[in-house]
Design an enzyme around this catalytic site. Structure first.
Site, mmCIF file in Angstrom:
data_model
loop_
_atom_site.group_PDB
_atom_site.id
_atom_site.type_symbol
_atom_site.label_atom_id
_atom_site.label_comp_id
_atom_site.label_asym_id
_atom_site.label_seq_id
_atom_site.Cartn_x
_atom_site.Cartn_y
_atom_site.Cartn_z
ATOM 1 N N ASN A 9 32.889 31.168 -5.038
ATOM 2 C CA ASN A 9 32.974 29.759 -5.423
ATOM 3 C C ASN A 9 32.674 29.677 -6.915
ATOM 4 O O ASN A 9 31.524 29.796 -7.322
ATOM 5 C CB ASN A 9 31.938 28.967 -4.599
ATOM 6 N N TRP A 10 33.732 29.479 -7.689
ATOM 7 C CA TRP A 10 33.546 29.487 -9.149
ATOM 8 C C TRP A 10 32.908 28.198 -9.664
ATOM 9 O O TRP A 10 32.531 28.121 -10.834
ATOM 10 C CB TRP A 10 34.899 29.690 -9.845
ATOM 11 N N LYS A 11 32.848 27.177 -8.814
ATOM 12 C CA LYS A 11 32.322 25.866 -9.241
ATOM 13 C C LYS A 11 33.084 25.393 -10.480
ATOM 14 O O LYS A 11 34.248 25.723 -10.630
ATOM 15 C CB LYS A 11 30.803 25.940 -9.463
ATOM 16 N N HIS A 95 29.928 21.291 0.370
ATOM 17 C CA HIS A 95 28.965 22.043 -0.441
ATOM 18 C C HIS A 95 27.807 21.126 -0.820
ATOM 19 O O HIS A 95 28.008 19.930 -1.066
ATOM 20 C CB HIS A 95 29.662 22.584 -1.699
ATOM 21 N N GLU A 97 26.306 20.655 -3.464
ATOM 22 C CA GLU A 97 26.481 19.935 -4.735
ATOM 23 C C GLU A 97 27.337 18.689 -4.532
ATOM 24 O O GLU A 97 27.153 17.678 -5.206
ATOM 25 C CB GLU A 97 27.080 20.874 -5.796
ATOM 26 N N GLU A 167 23.971 27.573 3.561
ATOM 27 C CA GLU A 167 23.453 27.704 2.203
ATOM 28 C C GLU A 167 22.186 26.860 2.062
ATOM 29 O O GLU A 167 22.277 25.650 1.853
ATOM 30 C CB GLU A 167 24.493 27.211 1.193
ATOM 31 N N GLY A 173 21.816 28.889 -6.738
ATOM 32 C CA GLY A 173 21.713 28.929 -8.195
ATOM 33 C C GLY A 173 20.291 29.055 -8.706
ATOM 34 O O GLY A 173 20.036 28.877 -9.892
ATOM 35 N N SER A 213 22.217 32.450 -4.048
ATOM 36 C CA SER A 213 21.730 33.576 -4.853
ATOM 37 C C SER A 213 21.992 34.938 -4.202
ATOM 38 O O SER A 213 21.178 35.850 -4.322
ATOM 39 C CB SER A 213 20.248 33.398 -5.190
ATOM 40 N N GLY A 234 28.289 32.140 -5.493
ATOM 41 C CA GLY A 234 28.499 31.293 -6.667
ATOM 42 C C GLY A 234 28.427 32.117 -7.934
ATOM 43 O O GLY A 234 29.378 32.809 -8.303
ATOM 44 N N GLY A 235 27.265 32.082 -8.587
ATOM 45 C CA GLY A 235 27.087 32.735 -9.892
ATOM 46 C C GLY A 235 27.636 34.154 -9.973
ATOM 47 O O GLY A 235 28.342 34.503 -10.932
HETATM 48 P P1 PGA Z 1 24.869 30.832 -5.980
HETATM 49 O O1 PGA Z 1 25.770 29.662 -5.349
HETATM 50 O O2 PGA Z 1 25.404 32.118 -5.441
HETATM 51 O O3 PGA Z 1 25.070 30.704 -7.478
HETATM 52 O O4 PGA Z 1 23.472 30.564 -5.564
HETATM 53 C C1 PGA Z 1 26.207 29.740 -4.032
HETATM 54 C C2 PGA Z 1 27.028 28.527 -3.720
HETATM 55 O O5 PGA Z 1 26.689 27.437 -4.212
HETATM 56 O O6 PGA Z 1 28.019 28.589 -2.968
#
Ligand code: PGA
Length: 251
Positions: A9-11, A95, A97, A167, A173, A213, A234-235
């Site tokens: 997930n590149w956000k 998600h 977010e 998650e 993050g 993470s 994500g990251g």
């Molecule tokens: P993260 O994000 O790996 O940066 O914690 C995961 C996600 O939000 O899907």
């Protein structure tokens, strides 16, 4: 046997050119064999060019969100049908977010999941508790509600097309990962609940990703848990080398 999935997930990261470069690096580094299913979810603007770059690679494409409406006067929205028309097969829905910053609740998320399925787009439905929920011992209740109000409102046929991503919001993050046993405990709880509401067969086939993470160092141990079927990353999906290590950790 459930095939593992590693989804990136590149956000809201990368310009179009940076995204293309990341995909090229990924393709170059992934020439070795790997057994897992790989999905990349870049920003909407990158989908057509990513579809062209990934053609024939076996890497699948997803979006990070879709509208809860089919089409029409919804300025700025992107429909499931539009996403499907780019060549993407998947869409991340719910998600944390989106839930937090854009106030998406379970009602609207159910509409989104239904829109996605109607357009033959496969949902990756995200669930997870806040830190305060966990501290209050409410994590199972919160996750249970996120399932009851969305997944359990689908027909078994529809639900069978959904992938879940657990998650914990406190791990997204933050560099703070759920321990493998915390992840397993919740995944097992989710699988039992799915079995209770929708039957054993569906529960045993449903793939459940861990997110929060997850990185090149901790992925192997998380993915080794019996109810963890891969990760939503994500990251660490923004660095080709790290993402490749995670894919390899999935087998
Ligand atoms: P993260 O994000 O790996 O940066 O914690 C995961 C996600 O939000 O899907």
């Amino acid at each position: 046997m459930r095939r593992k999935i590693v989804a990136g997930n590149w956000k809201m990261n990368t310009s179009l050119r940076e995204g293309e470069e990341l995909l090229r690096n990924l393709l170059a580094g992934l020439s070795d064999r790997h057994g897992s299913q790989v999905i990349i979810a870049p920003p909407f603007t990158h989908l057509p060019s990513a579809a062209a770059l990934l053609k024939g690679s076996g890497i699948e494409l997803g979006a990070q969100n879709c509208s809860s409406e089919e089409s029409g006067a919804y300025t700025g929205e992107i429909s499931a049908g539009m996403i499907k028309s780019t060549g993407a097969a998947w869409v991340i829905i719910g998600h944390s977010e989106r839930r937090t910053h854009f106030k998406e609740n379970n009602d609207v998320l159910l509409k989104k999941v239904k829109c996605a399925l109607k357009n033959n787009l496969l949902p990756i439905y995200c669930i997870g508790e806040l830190l305060a929920d966990r501290e209050a011992g409410m994590q199972q209740e919160i996750v249970g509600d996120q399932l009851k109000e969305v997944l359990f409102k689908l027909s078994p046929e529809e639900a069978g097309k959904v992938i879940l991503a657990y998650e914990p919001v406190w791990a997204i993050g933050t560099g703070k990962t759920a321990t493998p046993s915390q992840a397993q405990e919740m995944h097992q709880f989710i699988r039992r609940l799915v079995a209770e509401k929708m039957g054993n067969q569906l529960a045993s086939q449903m793939r459940m990703l861990y997110g929060g993470s997850c990185n090149a160092k901790n992925a192997a141990e998380l993915f080794a848990q019996p109810d963890v079927d891969g990760g939503l990353i994500g990251g660490a999906s923004l660095k080709a080398e790290d993402f490749i290590s995670i894919i390899k950790a999935a087998g």
